[in-house]
Design a protein around this motif. Structure first.
Motif, PDB file in Angstrom:
ATOM      1  N   THR A 174     -21.248  55.943 109.619  1.00  0.00           N
ATOM      2  CA  THR A 174     -22.212  55.373 110.550  1.00  0.00           C
ATOM      3  C   THR A 174     -22.165  56.097 111.894  1.00  0.00           C
ATOM      4  OG1 THR A 174     -22.103  53.222 109.467  1.00  0.00           O
ATOM      5  CG2 THR A 174     -22.959  53.258 111.719  1.00  0.00           C
ATOM      6  N   GLU A 175     -20.966  56.357 112.383  1.00  0.00           N
ATOM      7  CA  GLU A 175     -20.854  57.074 113.652  1.00  0.00           C
ATOM      8  C   GLU A 175     -21.458  58.474 113.540  1.00  0.00           C
ATOM      9  OE1 GLU A 175     -17.909  57.781 117.379  1.00  0.00           O
ATOM     10  OE2 GLU A 175     -16.971  57.253 115.484  1.00  0.00           O
ATOM     11  N   GLU A 176     -21.225  59.148 112.427  1.00  0.00           N
ATOM     12  CA  GLU A 176     -21.828  60.467 112.219  1.00  0.00           C
ATOM     13  C   GLU A 176     -23.353  60.372 112.201  1.00  0.00           C
ATOM     14  OE1 GLU A 176     -20.047  61.907 108.592  1.00  0.00           O
ATOM     15  OE2 GLU A 176     -18.084  62.144 109.529  1.00  0.00           O
ATOM     16  N   LEU A 177     -23.890  59.338 111.569  1.00  0.00           N
ATOM     17  CA  LEU A 177     -25.345  59.145 111.527  1.00  0.00           C
ATOM     18  C   LEU A 177     -25.900  58.894 112.932  1.00  0.00           C
ATOM     19  CD1 LEU A 177     -25.683  56.955 108.308  1.00  0.00           C
ATOM     20  CD2 LEU A 177     -26.447  59.327 108.595  1.00  0.00           C
ATOM     21  N   ILE A 178     -25.203  58.100 113.720  1.00  0.00           N
ATOM     22  CA  ILE A 178     -25.643  57.825 115.096  1.00  0.00           C
ATOM     23  C   ILE A 178     -25.645  59.127 115.898  1.00  0.00           C
ATOM     24  CG2 ILE A 178     -25.029  56.709 117.279  1.00  0.00           C
ATOM     25  CD1 ILE A 178     -23.935  54.344 115.558  1.00  0.00           C
ATOM     26  N   LYS A 179     -24.569  59.881 115.812  1.00  0.00           N
ATOM     27  CA  LYS A 179     -24.449  61.120 116.587  1.00  0.00           C
ATOM     28  C   LYS A 179     -25.494  62.158 116.180  1.00  0.00           C
ATOM     29  CE  LYS A 179     -19.532  60.863 117.698  1.00  0.00           C
ATOM     30  NZ  LYS A 179     -18.196  61.443 117.425  1.00  0.00           N
ATOM     31  N   ILE A 203     -17.673  53.748  98.910  1.00  0.00           N
ATOM     32  CA  ILE A 203     -16.905  54.071 100.111  1.00  0.00           C
ATOM     33  C   ILE A 203     -16.008  52.899 100.496  1.00  0.00           C
ATOM     34  CG2 ILE A 203     -18.582  55.693 101.078  1.00  0.00           C
ATOM     35  CD1 ILE A 203     -19.671  53.385 102.776  1.00  0.00           C
ATOM     36  N   THR A 204     -15.087  53.177 101.402  1.00  0.00           N
ATOM     37  CA  THR A 204     -14.259  52.114 101.968  1.00  0.00           C
ATOM     38  C   THR A 204     -14.886  51.643 103.275  1.00  0.00           C
ATOM     39  OG1 THR A 204     -12.932  53.651 103.282  1.00  0.00           O
ATOM     40  CG2 THR A 204     -12.166  53.186 101.021  1.00  0.00           C
ATOM     41  N   LYS A 205     -14.383  50.551 103.790  1.00  0.00           N
ATOM     42  CA  LYS A 205     -14.846  50.041 105.085  1.00  0.00           C
ATOM     43  C   LYS A 205     -14.638  51.105 106.160  1.00  0.00           C
ATOM     44  CE  LYS A 205     -13.748  46.643 108.583  1.00  0.00           C
ATOM     45  NZ  LYS A 205     -12.666  45.841 109.090  1.00  0.00           N
ATOM     46  N   GLU A 206     -13.472  51.723 106.156  1.00  0.00           N
ATOM     47  CA  GLU A 206     -13.174  52.761 107.156  1.00  0.00           C
ATOM     48  C   GLU A 206     -14.170  53.918 107.044  1.00  0.00           C
ATOM     49  OE1 GLU A 206      -9.611  55.883 108.164  1.00  0.00           O
ATOM     50  OE2 GLU A 206      -9.039  53.882 107.463  1.00  0.00           O
ATOM     51  N   GLU A 207     -14.462  54.342 105.825  1.00  0.00           N
ATOM     52  CA  GLU A 207     -15.427  55.429 105.616  1.00  0.00           C
ATOM     53  C   GLU A 207     -16.818  55.023 106.088  1.00  0.00           C
ATOM     54  OE1 GLU A 207     -13.520  57.657 101.698  1.00  0.00           O
ATOM     55  OE2 GLU A 207     -14.740  55.845 101.394  1.00  0.00           O
ATOM     56  N   LYS A 234     -33.986  53.451  98.191  1.00  0.00           N
ATOM     57  CA  LYS A 234     -33.592  54.769  97.683  1.00  0.00           C
ATOM     58  C   LYS A 234     -33.501  55.807  98.801  1.00  0.00           C
ATOM     59  CE  LYS A 234     -35.382  56.322  93.912  1.00  0.00           C
ATOM     60  NZ  LYS A 234     -36.308  56.661  92.823  1.00  0.00           N
ATOM     61  N   LYS A 235     -34.176  55.578  99.921  1.00  0.00           N
ATOM     62  CA  LYS A 235     -34.165  56.527 101.044  1.00  0.00           C
ATOM     63  C   LYS A 235     -33.037  56.254 102.038  1.00  0.00           C
ATOM     64  CE  LYS A 235     -39.168  57.109 100.995  1.00  0.00           C
ATOM     65  NZ  LYS A 235     -40.399  56.817 101.742  1.00  0.00           N
ATOM     66  N   SER A 236     -32.198  55.282 101.762  1.00  0.00           N
ATOM     67  CA  SER A 236     -31.164  54.918 102.722  1.00  0.00           C
ATOM     68  C   SER A 236     -30.224  56.083 103.001  1.00  0.00           C
ATOM     69  CB  SER A 236     -30.357  53.721 102.223  1.00  0.00           C
ATOM     70  OG  SER A 236     -29.514  54.119 101.170  1.00  0.00           O
ATOM     71  N   SER A 237     -29.727  56.113 104.231  1.00  0.00           N
ATOM     72  CA  SER A 237     -28.710  57.098 104.604  1.00  0.00           C
ATOM     73  C   SER A 237     -27.326  56.600 104.201  1.00  0.00           C
ATOM     74  CB  SER A 237     -28.736  57.328 106.112  1.00  0.00           C
ATOM     75  OG  SER A 237     -29.986  57.854 106.506  1.00  0.00           O
ATOM     76  N   LEU A 238     -27.219  55.283 104.033  1.00  0.00           N
ATOM     77  CA  LEU A 238     -25.962  54.650 103.635  1.00  0.00           C
ATOM     78  C   LEU A 238     -26.276  53.268 103.078  1.00  0.00           C
ATOM     79  CD1 LEU A 238     -22.797  54.566 103.696  1.00  0.00           C
ATOM     80  CD2 LEU A 238     -22.994  53.606 105.999  1.00  0.00           C
ATOM     81  N   SER A 239     -25.659  52.931 101.966  1.00  0.00           N
ATOM     82  CA  SER A 239     -25.763  51.581 101.393  1.00  0.00           C
ATOM     83  C   SER A 239     -24.357  51.130 101.049  1.00  0.00           C
ATOM     84  CB  SER A 239     -26.631  51.570 100.133  1.00  0.00           C
ATOM     85  OG  SER A 239     -27.990  51.770 100.451  1.00  0.00           O
ATOM     86  N   THR A 240     -23.940  50.034 101.655  1.00  0.00           N
ATOM     87  CA  THR A 240     -22.581  49.533 101.427  1.00  0.00           C
ATOM     88  C   THR A 240     -22.591  48.446 100.352  1.00  0.00           C
ATOM     89  OG1 THR A 240     -22.782  47.870 103.175  1.00  0.00           O
ATOM     90  CG2 THR A 240     -21.923  50.020 103.814  1.00  0.00           C
TER      91      THR A 240
END
Length: 177
Positions: free
Chosen positions: A24-29, A15-19, A60-66
């Protein structure tokens, strides 16, 4: 659908920084105060995960890994793959602090030596006047204190929990809150 590049079995989002901010905002919401784990894996994480099954399973269970480090970027290149861009953990941290400042998301800072998390809170509040940091705690606690820290975090229910502890401990702590 997540686009993943796997480095020695550890999934990392392409992903990009913007993505990363949008995701992250979608995960918070969508979280309803449930824990969504986000990591910024570097080579140290990946090597540790390959010798610690519990840590590996958590990653492996992460919702996002940058993709955090040059080493991770090289790992992809060795597989003839390429990340869209490198997103250093510090850059991601500032991005999410800025987002939280704008949207009012609550934050808890965990880690560092005694006083560092509080000092970070003070400094962030000077830069981001609307940031809502609802709690801090240093990262030097034993197993007995760990339960109290987890209880405090769960009671406060921050939208975002930033963890900066000794590597293996912090990842295991993330999975308990």
């Amino acid at each position: 659908m997540r686009e993943i590049i796997t480095i020695l079995g550890v999934p990392i989002d392409n992903i990009t920084k913007e993505e990363s901010g949008t995701i992250t905002e979608e995960l918070i919401k969508s979280s309803n105060k449930s824990c969504k784990m986000i990591f910024a894996p570097n080579v140290e994480f990946i090597m540790m995960a390959n010798s610690d099954k519990e840590f590996f399973d958590i990653l492996k269970k992460s919702s996002l890994s940058t993709p955090d480090s040059i080493g991770v970027m090289i790992g992809a290149k060795l597989q003839h793959k390429k990340f869209k861009e490198r997103i250093p953990g510090q850059t991601y941290f500032r991005q999410i602090i800025s987002l939280s400042n704008e949207k009012g998301y609550s934050i808890y800072l965990l880690g560092g030596k005694e006083g560092i998390a509080k000092e970070t809170k003070t400094n962030l509040e000077k830069i981001f006047p609307n940031v809502n940091i609802i709690g801090t705690h240093h990262g030097y606690f034993d197993e007995n204190e760990e339960k109290e820290v987890i209880e405090e975090i769960n009671k406060l229910q921050p939208n975002v929990l930033f963890v900066a502890l000794r590597s293996t401990i912090s990842r295991k702590m993330d999975s308990k809150t």
